[in-house]
Design an enzyme around this catalytic site. Structure first.
Site, PDB file in Angstrom:
ATOM      1  CG  ASN A  87      -1.722   1.233   1.402  1.00 22.03           C
ATOM      2  OD1 ASN A  87      -1.817   2.040   0.478  1.00 22.03           O
ATOM      3  ND2 ASN A  87      -2.335   1.408   2.571  1.00 22.03           N
ATOM      4  CD1 TRP A  88       3.816   1.097  -2.720  1.00 30.31           C
ATOM      5  CD2 TRP A  88       3.646   2.068  -4.732  1.00 30.31           C
ATOM      6  NE1 TRP A  88       4.577   0.368  -3.597  1.00 30.31           N
ATOM      7  CE2 TRP A  88       4.487   0.939  -4.840  1.00 30.31           C
ATOM      8  CE3 TRP A  88       3.404   2.831  -5.870  1.00 30.31           C
ATOM      9  CZ2 TRP A  88       5.080   0.570  -6.051  1.00 30.31           C
ATOM     10  CZ3 TRP A  88       3.988   2.466  -7.077  1.00 30.31           C
ATOM     11  CH2 TRP A  88       4.817   1.345  -7.158  1.00 30.31           C
ATOM     12  CE  LYS A  89      -0.187   3.407   4.612  1.00 27.38           C
ATOM     13  NZ  LYS A  89      -0.113   3.529   6.045  1.00 27.38           N
ATOM     14  CG  HIS A 102      -5.969   2.020   5.216  1.00 25.57           C
ATOM     15  ND1 HIS A 102      -5.499   3.050   6.005  1.00 25.57           N
ATOM     16  CD2 HIS A 102      -4.949   1.126   5.104  1.00 25.57           C
ATOM     17  CE1 HIS A 102      -4.244   2.785   6.341  1.00 25.57           C
ATOM     18  NE2 HIS A 102      -3.894   1.626   5.807  1.00 25.57           N
ATOM     19  CD  GLU A 108      -2.911   5.711   6.516  1.00 20.72           C
ATOM     20  OE1 GLU A 108      -2.933   5.664   5.263  1.00 20.72           O
ATOM     21  OE2 GLU A 108      -1.986   5.225   7.196  1.00 20.72           O
ATOM     22  CD  GLU A 163      -3.619  -2.339   7.543  1.00 19.76           C
ATOM     23  OE1 GLU A 163      -2.498  -2.546   7.117  1.00 19.76           O
ATOM     24  OE2 GLU A 163      -4.300  -1.342   7.225  1.00 19.76           O
ATOM     25  N   GLY A 174       2.481   2.624  10.691  1.00 14.85           N
ATOM     26  CA  GLY A 174       3.463   3.687  10.496  1.00 14.85           C
ATOM     27  C   GLY A 174       4.174   4.117  11.774  1.00 14.85           C
ATOM     28  CB  SER A 183       5.202  -1.300  12.027  1.00 18.06           C
ATOM     29  OG  SER A 183       4.792   0.027  12.252  1.00 18.06           O
ATOM     30  N   GLY A 189       2.798  -1.000   4.281  1.00 17.04           N
ATOM     31  CA  GLY A 189       2.821   0.417   3.905  1.00 17.04           C
ATOM     32  C   GLY A 189       4.250   0.879   3.693  1.00 17.04           C
ATOM     33  N   GLY A 190       4.821   1.510   4.723  1.00 13.29           N
ATOM     34  CA  GLY A 190       6.161   2.111   4.632  1.00 13.29           C
ATOM     35  C   GLY A 190       7.210   1.235   3.966  1.00 13.29           C
TER      36      GLY A 190
HETATM   37  P1  PGA Z   1       2.741   0.592   7.606  1.00 17.50           P
HETATM   38  O1  PGA Z   1       1.278   0.759   6.978  1.00 17.50           O
HETATM   39  O2  PGA Z   1       3.303  -0.690   7.080  1.00 17.50           O
HETATM   40  O3  PGA Z   1       3.501   1.802   7.142  1.00 17.50           O
HETATM   41  O4  PGA Z   1       2.579   0.557   9.084  1.00 17.50           O
HETATM   42  C1  PGA Z   1       0.422  -0.327   6.847  1.00 17.50           C
HETATM   43  C2  PGA Z   1      -0.903   0.105   6.271  1.00 17.50           C
HETATM   44  O5  PGA Z   1      -1.362   1.211   6.577  1.00 17.50           O
HETATM   45  O6  PGA Z   1      -1.531  -0.635   5.499  1.00 17.50           O
END
Ligand code: PGA
Length: 250
Positions: A8-10, A93, A95, A165, A171, A211, A232-233
């Site tokens: 997930n590149w956001k 998600h 966010e 999640e 993050g 994470s 994500g990251g």
């Molecule tokens: P993260 O994000 O790996 O940066 O914690 C995961 C996500 O939001 O899907």
């Protein structure tokens, strides 16, 4: 079922050039991945440039709108997403929930619309730090899952991927213990079993997200017996993302 590794590149890659470079790095590394299924969810404006450039890597959208078409400025429909050859769509998600006011009800409408077009929704659920501290993790998950899965027919329930999640782990570098991830995995399976029966529960694909890195991924997929990860990251670094996939390439 092989492990599923979703990037997930956001809203991170700044330019199409940057996105193409990152994708090319992942595509090159994917040649060493034998079994794990890989998917990338880039920012939607980059989807059409990236879709179709790798046979091995499936594409996903980070969001969608449930209506078929019409006056919904700024939104993206599922037919549009499907027409690019995408297979996955992230739904609910944290966010989207926290920053953009997405609710369990809107997540449910999106999920049903994704299923209706034959795509695979990845429904994200998870508790906040406060909810965890208050001992409310399972109650929160129960509500998010029950509302998120409302009106989902038994025959399509296995088209859904669920992602646990914990919001406090996204993050932050704080990672969920294997025991908690496993407990949640069992809890979700029990809930699916009650609603849809044992076969559906056994077949449920449950990912962990928050994470995830190559040095902790086995904790979730091996120790906690989850089906894969949502990253994500660490997915913004092609080498690290491939390392994650390699660790769970079974
Ligand atoms: P993260 O994000 O790996 O940066 O914690 C995961 C996500 O939001 O899907």
């Amino acid at each position: 079922m092989p492990s599923l590794v979703v990037a997930n590149w956001k809203m991170n890659p700044k330019t199409i050039k940057e996105a193409k470079k990152l994708f090319a790095g992942i595509a090159a590394g994917s040649k060493n991945i034998k079994k794990a299924q890989m998917a990338v969810c880039p920012p939607s404006v980059f989807l059409s440039s990236l879709a179709g450039s790798s046979k091995k890597i499936k594409m996903g959208a980070q969001n969608c709108y449930w209506e078929e078409k019409g006056a919904f400025t700024g939104e993206i429909s599922l037919a549009q997403i499907a027409s690019l050859g995408c297979e996955y769509v992230l739904v609910g998600h944290s966010e989207r929930r926290k920053i953009f006011g997405e609710t369990d009800e809107s997540a449910n409408k999106k999920l049903l619309a994704v299923l209706a077009l034959g795509l695979t929704p990845i429904l994200c659920v998870g508790e906040t730090e406060q909810e965890k501290e208050d001992g409310g993790t399972f109650e929160v998950l129960k509500v998010q899952l029950e509302k998120g899965l409302e009106k989902v027919a038994k025959k399509v329930v296995n088209k859904i991927v669920l992602a646990y999640e914990p919001v406090w782990a996204i993050g932050t570098g704080k990672v969920c213990e294997a025991a908690q991830a496993e407990e949640v995995c069992i809890f979700i399976k029990k809930l699916i079993c009650k609603k849809y029966g044992r076969t559906a529960a056994n077949q449920a694909q449950i990912l962990y997200g928050g994470s995830v890195r190559s040095d902790n991924v086995l904790r979730f997929v091996k120790d906690a017996q989850m089906s894969g990860v949502l990253v994500g990251g660490a997915s913004l670094d092609a080498k690290e993302f491939i390392k994650i996939a390699k660790e769970i390439d079974f």
